[in-house]
Write an enzyme that holds these catalytic residues in place. Sequence first.
Site, PDB file in Angstrom:
ATOM      1  N   ASP A 125      50.567  51.377  34.450  1.00  0.00           N
ATOM      2  CA  ASP A 125      50.254  50.967  35.813  1.00  0.00           C
ATOM      3  C   ASP A 125      49.556  49.609  35.772  1.00  0.00           C
ATOM      4  OD1 ASP A 125      50.331  51.358  38.557  1.00  0.00           O
ATOM      5  OD2 ASP A 125      48.330  52.226  38.609  1.00  0.00           O
ATOM      6  N   TYR A 127      48.036  45.976  37.895  1.00  0.00           N
ATOM      7  CA  TYR A 127      47.010  45.650  38.897  1.00  0.00           C
ATOM      8  C   TYR A 127      47.350  44.227  39.329  1.00  0.00           C
ATOM      9  CZ  TYR A 127      41.961  45.222  40.371  1.00  0.00           C
ATOM     10  OH  TYR A 127      40.760  45.077  41.036  1.00  0.00           O
ATOM     11  N   HIS A 132      45.128  43.072  46.868  1.00  0.00           N
ATOM     12  CA  HIS A 132      44.455  44.309  46.456  1.00  0.00           C
ATOM     13  C   HIS A 132      43.326  43.996  45.478  1.00  0.00           C
ATOM     14  CE1 HIS A 132      43.811  48.411  45.030  1.00  0.00           C
ATOM     15  NE2 HIS A 132      44.074  48.013  43.796  1.00  0.00           N
ATOM     16  N   ARG A 141      32.235  43.616  43.251  1.00  0.00           N
ATOM     17  CA  ARG A 141      31.531  42.534  42.562  1.00  0.00           C
ATOM     18  C   ARG A 141      31.201  41.357  43.467  1.00  0.00           C
ATOM     19  NH1 ARG A 141      35.472  44.379  38.931  1.00  0.00           N
ATOM     20  NH2 ARG A 141      36.995  43.026  39.910  1.00  0.00           N
ATOM     21  N   GLU A 198      47.739  54.966  46.245  1.00  0.00           N
ATOM     22  CA  GLU A 198      48.015  53.557  45.966  1.00  0.00           C
ATOM     23  C   GLU A 198      49.498  53.338  46.244  1.00  0.00           C
ATOM     24  OE1 GLU A 198      46.479  52.303  42.108  1.00  0.00           O
ATOM     25  OE2 GLU A 198      44.523  52.034  43.073  1.00  0.00           O
ATOM     26  N   GLU A 200      52.711  51.597  45.748  1.00  0.00           N
ATOM     27  CA  GLU A 200      53.250  50.757  44.684  1.00  0.00           C
ATOM     28  C   GLU A 200      54.773  50.873  44.629  1.00  0.00           C
ATOM     29  OE1 GLU A 200      51.379  50.984  40.857  1.00  0.00           O
ATOM     30  OE2 GLU A 200      49.503  51.802  41.655  1.00  0.00           O
ATOM     31  N   ASP A 230      50.347  56.163  43.264  1.00  0.00           N
ATOM     32  CA  ASP A 230      49.441  56.464  42.157  1.00  0.00           C
ATOM     33  C   ASP A 230      48.168  57.091  42.732  1.00  0.00           C
ATOM     34  OD1 ASP A 230      48.750  56.351  39.399  1.00  0.00           O
ATOM     35  OD2 ASP A 230      47.368  54.716  39.875  1.00  0.00           O
ATOM     36  N   ARG A 234      38.735  57.998  43.475  1.00  0.00           N
ATOM     37  CA  ARG A 234      37.866  56.813  43.360  1.00  0.00           C
ATOM     38  C   ARG A 234      36.489  57.146  42.802  1.00  0.00           C
ATOM     39  NH1 ARG A 234      41.788  53.171  43.437  1.00  0.00           N
ATOM     40  NH2 ARG A 234      43.014  53.305  45.338  1.00  0.00           N
ATOM     41  N   GLN A 237      36.850  57.686  39.102  1.00  0.00           N
ATOM     42  CA  GLN A 237      37.121  56.370  38.518  1.00  0.00           C
ATOM     43  C   GLN A 237      35.844  55.528  38.383  1.00  0.00           C
ATOM     44  OE1 GLN A 237      40.235  54.366  40.664  1.00  0.00           O
ATOM     45  NE2 GLN A 237      40.223  52.533  39.375  1.00  0.00           N
ATOM     46  N   TYR A 241      35.254  54.466  34.436  1.00  0.00           N
ATOM     47  CA  TYR A 241      36.183  53.389  34.060  1.00  0.00           C
ATOM     48  C   TYR A 241      35.595  52.268  33.207  1.00  0.00           C
ATOM     49  CZ  TYR A 241      35.009  49.436  37.140  1.00  0.00           C
ATOM     50  OH  TYR A 241      34.403  48.353  37.720  1.00  0.00           O
ATOM     51  N   LYS A 250      43.209  58.943  37.355  1.00  0.00           N
ATOM     52  CA  LYS A 250      44.612  58.627  37.645  1.00  0.00           C
ATOM     53  C   LYS A 250      45.558  59.629  37.004  1.00  0.00           C
ATOM     54  CE  LYS A 250      43.799  54.268  39.197  1.00  0.00           C
ATOM     55  NZ  LYS A 250      44.452  53.613  40.339  1.00  0.00           N
ATOM     56  N   THR A 254      51.131  61.201  39.818  1.00  0.00           N
ATOM     57  CA  THR A 254      51.728  59.993  40.370  1.00  0.00           C
ATOM     58  C   THR A 254      53.074  60.421  40.933  1.00  0.00           C
ATOM     59  OG1 THR A 254      50.623  58.510  38.819  1.00  0.00           O
ATOM     60  CG2 THR A 254      52.681  57.718  39.789  1.00  0.00           C
ATOM     61  N   THR A 346      48.779  48.292  43.259  1.00  0.00           N
ATOM     62  CA  THR A 346      48.759  48.483  44.711  1.00  0.00           C
ATOM     63  C   THR A 346      49.201  47.209  45.425  1.00  0.00           C
ATOM     64  OG1 THR A 346      46.921  49.978  44.398  1.00  0.00           O
ATOM     65  CG2 THR A 346      47.307  49.219  46.638  1.00  0.00           C
ATOM     66  N   GLU A 360      40.801  50.298  50.498  1.00  0.00           N
ATOM     67  CA  GLU A 360      40.770  49.010  51.186  1.00  0.00           C
ATOM     68  C   GLU A 360      40.778  49.193  52.707  1.00  0.00           C
ATOM     69  OE1 GLU A 360      44.210  48.127  48.439  1.00  0.00           O
ATOM     70  OE2 GLU A 360      43.697  46.104  49.102  1.00  0.00           O
TER      71      GLU A 360
END
Lengths: 418, 418
Positions: A125, A127, A132, A141, A198, A200, A230, A234, A237, A241, A250, A254, A346, A360
């Site tokens: 998968d 990113y 996204h 961040r 997600e 995708e 997917d 959250r 994760q 992660y 994850k 899927t 995503t 999001e």
Amino acid sequence: MPLKKSWVASANSADHPFPLNNLPYGVFSTKNTEPRCGVAIGDMIFDITAAEADGLVALSDEPLFDLPFWNPLMEEGPAVWAALRNRLTTLLAEGTDARHKVENLLVPQSEAQMHMPFAVSEYTDFYAGRHHAQNVGTMFRGAENALPPNWLHIPIGYNGRASSVVVSGTDIRRPWGQLKGPNDDAPRFAPSLRFDIELEMGAIVGTPSDGPISVQQADDHIFGYVLLNDWSARDIQAWEYQPLGPFQAKATATSVSPWIVTKAALEPFRCDTPARVVELLDHLKDCGPMLYDIDLSVTMAPESQTATTIANTNYNQMYYSAAQQLAHHSTSGCPMNTGDLLGSGTISGPTKPERGSLLELSWGGKEPLTLDTGETRSFIEDGDTLTLKGTARGDGYTIGFGDCVGTVLPALANPYET
Amino acid sequence: MPLKKSWVASANSADHPFPLNNLPYGVFSTKNTEPRCGVAIGDMIFDITAAEADGLVALSDEPLFDLPFWNPLMEEGPAVWAALRNRLTTLLAEGTDARHKVENLLVPQSEAQMHMPFAVSEYTDFYAGRHHAQNVGTMFRGAENALPPNWLHIPIGYNGRASSVVVSGTDIRRPWGQLKGPNDDAPRFAPSLRFDIELEMGAIVGTPSDGPISVQQADDHIFGYVLLNDWSARDIQAWEYQPLGPFQAKATATSVSPWIVTKAALEPFRCDTPARVVELLDHLKDCGPMLYDIDLSVTMAPESQTATTIANTNYNQMYYSAAQQLAHHSTSGCPMNTGDLLGSGTISGPTKPERGSLLELSWGGKEPLTLDTGETRSFIEDGDTLTLKGTARGDGYTIGFGDCVGTVLPALANPYET
């Protein structure tokens, strides 16, 4: 290229997802038959396993369709892929001599159950959607540091779990996991409270490789595309992660749409990746249009209620193509195999209604969505059905993917309580 | 338990790796035979594929050994695993009636080539050695923040790439990759200059599961163990691994030793995990000794030169057992399958000569090693041969794993130069 006319009348509508221009590949069963390979045409499925057994389709000395997945054809490579598409087009086009033979091998889709169309070898998968990554990075961040330093230079990704890939229609069980919020003193083991989708696209590797391949070669190795959801916990994760990436968050499931839409069917919809923010190194440089103009949407329906469209976007929003992802995947010499599945990452567009995840859309739960039913949602609640749709719009015809649907069931009782 | 005597004389030495107490499972070929299943006994291999065809071993109505991997047996579960071990012990023990039949089915190991002993379904690599995590964390984040916050609560891991797992003896090609040092303005595409080993044990899942399983259940699902070298390109890893974890840095190759040592052979060597720094949540709590006392070492030999032992440690240094890792892997409902391979994570002890990677041994290249040949090494140079060894020492006998060997070849010419 206009609509190609078929003698299967339902295939000739400008907005039917499965015209003769499409011919997507799936695996189906009926009350009377075990899972077998089939091709969608209008409202029907052409039973190609039976057609091969009858000698109506003969591409190889060995049977290609006697197993309930498309991997043997995928492994054959572009010349055989093209030969099959030509043969199918001949058999199903208006005016064919073979109509009476083929008619006996058509099954109504309404009588069929769909299964995984291919055996997933490994699942990766990525990113690679910039909006996204920008959205998620901003939440975690801040806007200044949203994109990781490597993001504009390589399509970053992680290996997922092939065993968890399921076909559309499979119910999804809300997972348990270890959770720890930023203000919690200690982690706890509990069902995920921030279970998400997600949106995708999945690219399917056809022919294998055993060393570094170029972006052009990678494009040649890709067999086709599916819609891919997917499912992501959250809260699991967030705790797990760092520093090794997503893992159990994850691994619950899927989902993929039931029909593989071939690269050939998507040819008219090729488009370029967006302008590069920084120049890519040679081995990842664009060398032709390798994204596709495919409208994508997501609907959400609480149990027994009507669905609300919660997102609309387009696959052309990706920053990296699947060919670039596959080329990057091979740089280390990593062997890539028939049936490898590459999730795009995503797909979100630049505005709020174009966001491809609830994370999001609800901005981490701070701005809950209001559905048409009046209910609100930050993340998925038990009983909710999530549906991804994909459509490429041609000149008088439509290429559809078949919906990618999953309903979320309540978590099991604590599996470890004694 | 003392040495069990076999009529295969070479198996009766106190320091031979393959006594009757061991009976590890591999896949071999000779000049005259295609790859097939075999059991090591002393210097010989018992051709169990032929033995089954002859009716000398009959565990199931369907053949279990007619394919060149052990997965069909692995899938059968603990009762059949025990039945096979009993039958082999009977056939190969001193005083058996079957000796004349079995003798015809023995092949000298010196005449055999070894192959992958099982088909790898999926490969997961953990990071569950505390000294390794402490060392690496100290180098990258300082001693105060060495262990990530989740580290003492879950055995963190990432999905690796099953397609890259190879059997001992396979040459390893130095990978290309995208690199960017902390002082570089921009990334470049180049061969890895910091190519490394990771000394690990691999646990092999025997029976599948399709939902959360407990630590005790997980231990029951494990079939056996191999030595595992997770070849790692530290410079590729440093640039790519944030925020999604290692990807191409770990996808070139992972080598495993050729013989699966069964859990039954390791029973006498079970030991506890170290004292917990913080209490684990119920679903991961220790419920019996599930680590093993296995001495491990690494040697390094420059091309055509003698080998130097560069590390000595023990599998009992792990903080989490493979059973805890498998239980954690299943928490989300992730389906686990026969042939799934779980890497322990790098095994380092508390002192410098016990470190299981060059990254730690040379402290990121700052303290190069001096080999017995007088040469120095920070990371692997072309032509170097790295060998992992594993030994459990019993009362008058030894359980060996068979070496896990790989020689690093120079990188290919730039695969993308035209």
